[in-house]
Design an enzyme around this catalytic site. Structure first.
Site: not given
Ligand code: ADP
Length: 488
Positions: A229-230, A234, A283, A380
């Site tokens: 994810g983002s 991370g 990505c 990004e």
């Molecule tokens: P994107 O912009 O690609 O959705 P995110 O990082 O926001 O990227 O989300 C990727 C995944 O991580 C999704 O399943 C989202 O629900 C989950 N996610 C987002 N924030 C958190 C967090 N603080 N803890 C755990 N999971 C999260």
């Protein structure tokens, strides 16, 4: 095509509602219609899923890996059978064009097949002991209960990249998909269920990042987290996961370098595919082009003309080149960065606006005259925006390529083998392609990045390391106490 059904979580082999009694919708980004309602789960649901994964761990991890592999091979068979339907579902739920949706399902098939094969390997290594009558070797152990948190851009492939190695290594799983693509995850879960996977081995929970994602990351009885994810999320995970084993894949700002000796037409095809495939929402997307100054004008003219011809529309139509962005927020983010680029005085050559009417469509956009200090060259965007920079030679190209916080993918188009090898040696990225675009990784090779792209590698043999621990075994058959390091 889809009636509005209410879908459930899958815990301990049963489809169950959340304790919250609340649901949320997933929208088709092409027409903004809801395609289903999903459980808005909470911490209590996560606790139940973790308990179920814990309860099934002993039995699953005790099953010989070749036997676990039989179940994975069955998943392969079922995915193959359902490939068309699942590919179409991807287009409906997240917008990518059908041929890419089918590619995504194929990638899931490939990784399940590859990891099922690992059931008969899962190699450790053997090595001599420094002492007589003593044997030393390593074996792989599962980690325990794994939390898998996945994004929406590869809604079946990325979960499969994590599920297949987690399962072959003997872990049990709590899986939380993105709230933009819960239906793809549920359909994948149904296939796992049909494959004969024992109950409790994989538990699927849908819900918000806050109430489910965070609860997984912080859960004291989850031992490993695999996240894609983002970068922002991370970083949050690293701070909050405690001492869990964490694998992170967090995106990139990938460049295609085009040297003056390159085959320009081939490079253009690579730029269009890398920059606008999946509407720029990969990505590994080629969001930067670093062109040699001697071919920059020719490249720009041709690139703009090719980009203007791309057809935006419903990904289910064969004539469509580019589907919508995943949601309204993605349109707003793309538009925000187009505004940033204009303010930074980059030249907006085409695109730069959303389509009017229903659906989250944004025109493929090219900025030229970009320099490496501009935010559009560093951050990004995750949308259909390509920034073209120019350089005078290979050394400058590599320095510009590396002058970002990320390090996922990279590409160079050149016919000079010396430049190609210099790029391979010096580019700071987990992937370097020569005379090919930044996208298109294959499941039997490792995938992942350096710098702020994250830690670890998925897929390939190294993908097993994320989901297993190494145990070192010493067997002494000397019949007496022998001490290492020459101690008497
Ligand atoms: P994107 O912009 O690609 O959705 P995110 O990082 O926001 O990227 O989300 C990727 C995944 O991580 C999704 O399943 C989202 O629900 C989950 N996610 C987002 N924030 C958190 C967090 N603080 N803890 C755990 N999971 C999260």
């Amino acid at each position: 095509m889809f009636k509005i059904e209410v879908y459930k979580n899958y815990i301990d082999g049963k489809w169950v509602s959340s304790n919250s009694k609340k649901t949320f919708s997933s929208l088709n980004p092409t027409n903004e219609n809801a395609i289903g309602r999903f459980q808005l789960s909470n911490k209590r649901d996560i606790d139940l899923a973790v308990k179920s994964a814990e309860d099934s761990y002993w039995e699953w991890s005790s099953m010989p890996a070749p036997e676990r592999a039989e179940i994975l091979f069955e998943v392969v068979r079922l995915l193959k059978k359902d490939k068309q339907r699942l590919g179409k579902l991807e287009t409906i739920e997240m917008g990518k064009v059908l041929k890419e949706g089918l590619g995504d399902v194929q990638e899931a098939i490939d990784i399940f097949e590859y990891m099922a094969g690992e059931g008969r390997r899962l190699f450790g290594h053997t090595t001599p002991s420094e002492l007589k009558n003593k044997v030393a070797y390593t074996v792989r152990m599962p980690v325990g209960v794994f939390g898998l948190i996945t994004p929406w851009n590869f809604p079946i492939a990325i979960p499969a990249w994590k599920l297949a190695p987690a399962l072959i290594c003997g872990n049990t799983v709590v899986f939380k998909p993105s709230s933009d693509t819960p239906l793809c995850a549920i359909e994948l879960m149904k296939i796992l269920e049909k494959s004969g996977l024992p109950k409790g081995v994989v538990n699927l929970i849908t819900g918000s990042a806050k109430d489910t994602g965070e609860a997984i990351v912080k859960h004291p009885r989850i031992r490993g987290i695999s996240f894609t994810g983002s970068k922002f999320t991370g970083e949050w995970i690293v701070k909050n996961a405690g001492l869990k084993k964490v694998g992170l894949e967090l995106g990139g700002k990938n460049a295609i370098i085009v040297m003056d000796d390159a085959d320009i037409e081939m490079a253009l095809d690579g730029i269009i595919w890398g920059g606008f495939g999946t509407t720029g929402q990969r990505c590994t997307a080629a969001s930067r082009v670093i062109a040699h100054e001697d071919i920059k004008n020719e490249l720009n003219d041709k690139l703009i003309s090719m980009t203007e011809k791309l057809k935006l529309g419903d990904g289910l139509k064969e004539s469509t080149d580019i589907g919508p962005l995943v949601n309204k927020k993605a349109v707003e983010k793309t538009d925000y960065y187009v505004g940033v680029g204009k303010k930074e005085k980059a030249k907006l050559m085409c695109g730069g606006e959303q389509l009017k009417g229903k659906g989250f469509f944004y025109k493929p956009t090219i900025f030229t005259d970009v320099n490496e200090k501009m935010r559009i060259a560093k951050e990004e965007i995750f949308g259909p925006v390509v920034s073209v920079l120019s350089v005078k030679d290979i050394d400058e190209a590599i320095k510009v390529c590396n002058n970002i916080e990320y390090g996922l993918s990279s590409a160079i188009y050149t016919n000079d083998i010396n430049k190609a090898f210099k790029a391979i040696e010096k580019i700071e990225a987990g992937l370097t392609y020569v005379n090919s675009s930044t996208i298109g990784s294959e499941v039997h090779l490792p995938f992942g990045g350096v710098k702020h792209t994250g830690h670890g590698r998925e897929t390939g043999i190294e993908g097993l390391h994320e989901f297993s621990e190494t145990k070192t075994v010493y067997i002494d058959y000397s019949g007496k106490l022998q001490k290492a390091q020459g101690i008497d």
